[in-house]
Scaffold this active site. Sequence first.
Site, PDB file in Angstrom:
ATOM      1  N   ASP A   1      33.325  45.804  50.457  1.00 25.82           N
ATOM      2  CA  ASP A   1      34.055  46.800  49.693  1.00 25.82           C
ATOM      3  C   ASP A   1      33.318  46.918  48.355  1.00 25.82           C
ATOM      4  O   ASP A   1      32.458  46.089  48.037  1.00 25.82           O
ATOM      5  CB  ASP A   1      35.525  46.413  49.501  1.00 25.82           C
ATOM      6  CG  ASP A   1      36.383  47.632  49.160  1.00 25.82           C
ATOM      7  OD1 ASP A   1      35.805  48.653  48.726  1.00 25.82           O
ATOM      8  OD2 ASP A   1      37.613  47.583  49.318  1.00 25.82           O
TER       9      ASP A   1
HETATM   10  C1  BGC Z   1      38.098  50.889  48.180  1.00 27.30           C
HETATM   11  C2  BGC Z   1      37.489  51.291  49.503  1.00 27.30           C
HETATM   12  C3  BGC Z   1      36.575  52.460  49.301  1.00 27.30           C
HETATM   13  C4  BGC Z   1      35.532  52.100  48.269  1.00 27.30           C
HETATM   14  C5  BGC Z   1      34.553  53.199  47.972  1.00 27.30           C
HETATM   15  C6  BGC Z   1      37.064  50.700  47.097  1.00 27.30           C
HETATM   16  O1  BGC Z   1      37.668  50.560  45.860  1.00 27.30           O
HETATM   17  O2  BGC Z   1      38.846  49.712  48.345  1.00 27.30           O
HETATM   18  O3  BGC Z   1      38.494  51.581  50.429  1.00 27.30           O
HETATM   19  O4  BGC Z   1      36.013  52.844  50.511  1.00 27.30           O
HETATM   20  O5  BGC Z   1      36.173  51.777  47.055  1.00 27.30           O
HETATM   21  O6  BGC Z   1      35.153  54.218  47.276  1.00 27.30           O
END
Ligand code: BGC
Length: 725
Positions: A257
């Site tokens: 993530d």
């Molecule tokens: C989120 C993800 C997301 C990623 C990219 C993170 O903060 O938890 O679900 O895909 O950011 O935007």
Amino acid sequence: MQKLLSVVLVLLVSVVPSVGESSNEIESQIESILEQLTLAEKIAMTHAQSKFSSPGVPRLGIPEIWMSDGPHGVRAEIAWDSWSHAGWTSDSITAFPALTGLAATFNPELANQYGVALGEEARYRKKDILLGPGVNIYRTPLNGRNFEYMGEDPYLASTMVVPYIKGVQQNGVSACLKHYALNNQEQWRGHINVEVSDRALHEIYLPAYKAAVTEAKVWTVMGAYNKFRGQHTTHHKHLINDILKGEWGFDGVLISDWGSAHDTKEAAMYGLDIEMGTGTDGLTTSNENAYDYYYLAKPFQEMIQKGELDESLLDDKVRRILRLMFRTNMSPDRPLGRMNNPEHLEVARKVAGEGIVLLKNDRSFFPIDSKKKMTIAVIGENATRAMTPGGGSSELKARTEISPLQGLKERYKEAKFIYSPGYASGPPAYGRIVPSTLDADSLRTAAVKAAAKADLVLFFGGLNKNHGQDCEGGDRAGMALDFGQGELLQKLIKTNKNIGVILVSGNAVEMPWLPKVKGLIQSWYLGSEAGHAIADVISGDVNPSGKLPFSFPVKLSDNAAHSFGELSYPGDGQTQYYKEDILVGYRWHDTKKIEPLFAFGYGLSYTSFKLSSIKTDKKSYTTDESINISCKVSNTGKVDGSEVVQVYVGKVNSTVDRAEKELQAFQKIHLGMGTKKTLDLSLDIADLAFYDESVSGWNVEKGDYLIYVGTASNKISKKVKIRIN
Ligand code: BGC
């Protein structure tokens, strides 16, 4: 000639692997590419070069990988190295309903259409990976991201996620299954350590991931922010090496993530393949040339050069990345994609219409006759508020978003509308709450006046996509409706008894006013076609058939996680213990006899259905058999409609603690008024196993089981006892 042509076709089909299939030929190409790559080139491929891309190897024609959020539409372009929008004018898209809405359709065929359409949009936008879907289990109504997930039941989530992923990936775009695993709250998500039993892990929290990997063959998975048993889930020996890549045979790419990687050695050894978002714009640990300082960048290279880490660890990651490329951006035969076409809007509208859940309908308040001349007071901010922006990373820049008020006005040509917002929640803001500057008293007074003048009141309230509501990065403070909505509703009810409520949310809310309203509709974040779909249901053009994908408790302490106090949710700031264990959602309500306000699987229709002649094919079975259940479904009302027949199973006198019953099969059936049909459902006895911690494996208990067949977890038409020998 005809014959020759078909021989040639057969030959072609057998040598060209279809999109996504890996073959020996591809595997050997991967090996030969790997041999040509330098250490630095391989290292580059394992981490970001910008907010949403990772580099290729230009020298060899190996492309970059481009990713985009999110689960219910393709996000607007983000700047190279910050979270700002890039300001393109060609990135508006079709917004599909958020995943709670999709789950509520209980219709896997629709989930596939959704996936296909979404994948086509991602492909057209030149994305190789779509960052979704999410299948974190709904554990608490306070989780700010529940709207992005598929509810509280592992079987429902598994059944809906598989066709979604297949649909996306048939476009040569990878779905990215997130957030693996146990990221069931936003509070302290970056460091909270989850302690949960192996049994709950395998029976509740992992099945949807397993189905996505083993059945849908998802190509990428995203690690989560939180820890599990003391280790960050993004580089987790047990979750990734043992289970995901070991037991389930995942041959794709594990992506972090954004900012969830924390250690070079662990990332190298415990399964992280591409590191994203670690700190590029000062949000976390910005550095000059920050990408070079990612855990899987220079530090990784140096440890390999010093002999502290083996290069084979890197090679495994690069092999996986190349395999992903052969499935996506190096696949010669992926389709072109398309975007903002009428068919995609049609899919969005269909899913929205089938996902809306009718929860209460006294004296047929709904549907509301569109031919009548009348004054309708539409009250509430959610009648006009855009819901595709906001919410965090799943925010969308929809090309069109029809508001509920607009949808109603289009459909009810004879009616006169008075609109009054009634309350104000404040402007969109991520990560903080900005209160409204409007005067709450004046808003309320104006709304009550409007209600007094109307024949009928429709209140559109619920939550929204702001911080502390349904939004990433924070949880809700409680289960009540905010911004004085409760008080406003009590006043409206006193003024006009002819009132129906439409809740827009991705979460359960408290409803002290429920007995006094005539009708209640649960709408979700429905995307581009929200207002049309809501008008479809309110007018009766679409007969509601959605079912709740999670339980609505009466009050927060009735929810399993919350009933065990703070150590269970949200934890002590360091650790939390999932004390309810396997008894999540309806499993808890059923087993502990705590009546929910609305039960899992519940949802009304404008017609009525009767289930009869419910039987199993046999009375006793051996463990390698399937149980076949038949059930006659009759539409006994006055309009066509769809019903979801649900099969739950419970063990009589189990030797281990069990939920009273668990969903094991369901089927949605459409029936014309006055017609009936016999449905056949089947379930494998192997699926009745519990996870036996003493052997770290699945165990089917012998003995008596009850099969419950009904139309909601609390509306069971018949129980049939069977025996497993
Ligand atoms: C989120 C993800 C997301 C990623 C990219 C993170 O903060 O938890 O679900 O895909 O950011 O935007």
